[in-house]
Design a protein around this motif. Structure first.
Motif, PDB file in Angstrom:
ATOM      1  N   HIS A 225       0.864  -1.178   0.000  1.00 41.78           N
ATOM      2  CA  HIS A 225       0.000   0.000   0.000  1.00 41.78           C
ATOM      3  C   HIS A 225       0.900   1.228   0.000  1.00 41.78           C
ATOM      4  O   HIS A 225       1.819   1.317   0.812  1.00 41.78           O
ATOM      5  CB  HIS A 225      -0.927   0.022   1.219  1.00 41.78           C
ATOM      6  CG  HIS A 225      -1.724   1.278   1.325  1.00 41.78           C
ATOM      7  ND1 HIS A 225      -2.865   1.490   0.580  1.00 41.78           N
ATOM      8  CD2 HIS A 225      -1.524   2.402   2.049  1.00 41.78           C
ATOM      9  CE1 HIS A 225      -3.337   2.697   0.861  1.00 41.78           C
ATOM     10  NE2 HIS A 225      -2.545   3.268   1.746  1.00 41.78           N
ATOM     11  N   ALA A 226       0.637   2.150  -0.905  1.00 39.81           N
ATOM     12  CA  ALA A 226       1.397   3.407  -0.998  1.00 39.81           C
ATOM     13  C   ALA A 226       2.898   3.136  -1.111  1.00 39.81           C
ATOM     14  O   ALA A 226       3.710   3.856  -0.545  1.00 39.81           O
ATOM     15  CB  ALA A 226       1.086   4.319   0.189  1.00 39.81           C
TER      16      ALA A 226
ATOM     17  N   GLN B  58      10.883   8.127   8.640  1.00 39.26           N
ATOM     18  CA  GLN B  58       9.678   7.813   7.866  1.00 39.26           C
ATOM     19  C   GLN B  58       8.505   7.368   8.738  1.00 39.26           C
ATOM     20  O   GLN B  58       7.445   7.016   8.227  1.00 39.26           O
ATOM     21  CB  GLN B  58       9.995   6.715   6.838  1.00 39.26           C
ATOM     22  CG  GLN B  58      10.761   7.221   5.654  1.00 39.26           C
ATOM     23  CD  GLN B  58       9.947   8.232   4.875  1.00 39.26           C
ATOM     24  OE1 GLN B  58       8.792   7.992   4.516  1.00 39.26           O
ATOM     25  NE2 GLN B  58      10.526   9.380   4.611  1.00 39.26           N
ATOM     26  N   LEU B  59       8.682   7.402  10.064  1.00 41.27           N
ATOM     27  CA  LEU B  59       7.652   6.876  10.960  1.00 41.27           C
ATOM     28  C   LEU B  59       6.313   7.593  10.799  1.00 41.27           C
ATOM     29  O   LEU B  59       5.278   6.942  10.656  1.00 41.27           O
ATOM     30  CB  LEU B  59       8.118   6.946  12.421  1.00 41.27           C
ATOM     31  CG  LEU B  59       7.138   6.382  13.451  1.00 41.27           C
ATOM     32  CD1 LEU B  59       6.825   4.915  13.163  1.00 41.27           C
ATOM     33  CD2 LEU B  59       7.694   6.550  14.859  1.00 41.27           C
ATOM     34  N   GLY B  60       6.305   8.900  10.817  1.00 43.04           N
ATOM     35  CA  GLY B  60       5.050   9.655  10.697  1.00 43.04           C
ATOM     36  C   GLY B  60       4.279   9.331   9.424  1.00 43.04           C
ATOM     37  O   GLY B  60       3.102   8.938   9.482  1.00 43.04           O
ATOM     38  N   PRO B  61       4.913   9.470   8.246  1.00 38.83           N
ATOM     39  CA  PRO B  61       4.210   9.124   7.007  1.00 38.83           C
ATOM     40  C   PRO B  61       3.790   7.647   6.949  1.00 38.83           C
ATOM     41  O   PRO B  61       2.723   7.326   6.432  1.00 38.83           O
ATOM     42  CB  PRO B  61       5.230   9.446   5.916  1.00 38.83           C
ATOM     43  CG  PRO B  61       6.149  10.456   6.529  1.00 38.83           C
ATOM     44  CD  PRO B  61       6.208  10.112   7.981  1.00 38.83           C
TER      45      PRO B  61
ATOM     46  N   VAL C 159      -0.574   3.440   7.423  1.00 31.38           N
ATOM     47  CA  VAL C 159      -1.179   2.364   8.202  1.00 31.38           C
ATOM     48  C   VAL C 159      -2.603   2.757   8.615  1.00 31.38           C
ATOM     49  O   VAL C 159      -3.538   1.963   8.490  1.00 31.38           O
ATOM     50  CB  VAL C 159      -0.306   2.021   9.437  1.00 31.38           C
ATOM     51  CG1 VAL C 159      -1.052   1.124  10.410  1.00 31.38           C
ATOM     52  CG2 VAL C 159       1.003   1.371   9.002  1.00 31.38           C
ATOM     53  N   ARG C 160      -2.774   3.998   9.076  1.00 29.08           N
ATOM     54  CA  ARG C 160      -4.118   4.470   9.455  1.00 29.08           C
ATOM     55  C   ARG C 160      -5.079   4.446   8.269  1.00 29.08           C
ATOM     56  O   ARG C 160      -6.263   4.103   8.429  1.00 29.08           O
ATOM     57  CB  ARG C 160      -4.041   5.883  10.026  1.00 29.08           C
ATOM     58  CG  ARG C 160      -3.610   5.945  11.459  1.00 29.08           C
ATOM     59  CD  ARG C 160      -3.693   7.374  12.033  1.00 29.08           C
ATOM     60  NE  ARG C 160      -3.355   7.368  13.434  1.00 29.08           N
ATOM     61  CZ  ARG C 160      -2.116   7.439  13.911  1.00 29.08           C
ATOM     62  NH1 ARG C 160      -1.086   7.558  13.085  1.00 29.08           N
ATOM     63  NH2 ARG C 160      -1.885   7.407  15.210  1.00 29.08           N
TER      64      ARG C 160
END
Length: 183
Positions: free
Chosen positions: A117-118, A147-150, A155-156
């Motif tokens: 995904h993405a 890259q955790l935030g993006p 995931v959300r």
């Protein structure tokens, strides 16, 4: 690497399983997890995990030794280091010999789905712990810290596509929930 992961309580397991089945082939597995700690409990008290997991799949059995450092943010995401183990009984003996004690052991019934995904490789796992009520969904991808935030945003987005809302998310560890149930 950071395991960018969110875990949710699944309110409609059959619906979510059908949506996952439409996205990827599911693989049923049983995890036998043994968590280790130092005798003073400082490893788990410091939000760190040392786990030896044996995975029984449809066609094979494998074991993995995992160390997870403390959470890096409120999502519960943790740096993770993992290696395959050929002789789990030898590793149990080594850990005991080094002074680690078995903190808790339990099994999980899982169905794993891998998909993209993405541009990110995702692993979705439907989880049932026989000692706990309900079904859980874990969705993760491995990323570098920056890259955790993006990654968590991606995931959300996938969770939302399965009808999982923010109110369904939980950061409670299985180890804590099983220990509380046994107490």
């Amino acid at each position: 690497m950071i395991e960018a992961e969110l875990k949710a309580v699944v309110r409609d397991p059959e619906r979510v399983a059908a949506l996952l089945d439409a996205r990827a082939e599911g693989h049923p597995q049983v995890y036998e997890d043994t968590y280790y700690d130092l005798p003073d409990g400082s490893l788990m008290a410091g939000d760190r995990e040392l786990r030896l997991r044996t995975v029984h799949g449809e066609h094979d059995t494998r074991s993995v030794l995992t160390y997870k450092d403390a959470r890096v943010d409120a999502s519960g995401s943790k740096p993770e280091h993992e290696t395959r183990v050929d002789e789990p009984n030898a590793v149990h003996a080594m850990l005991a010999g080094l002074g680690y004690v078995r903190a808790i052991a339990f099994s999980k019934r899982c169905r794993n789905y891998e998909f993209e995904h993405a541009g990110r490789r995702m692993l979705a796992t439907l989880v049932q712990v026989p000692e706990l009520d309900g079904t859980f969904l874990e969705l993760e991808t491995l990323v570098e810290q920056e890259q955790l935030g993006p990654a968590l945003d991606d995931v959300r987005a996938v969770l939302a596509s399965f009808g999982i809302a923010e109110k369904d998310l939980t950061t409670e560890l299985y180890t804590d929930a099983v220990a509380a149930r046994r107490a």
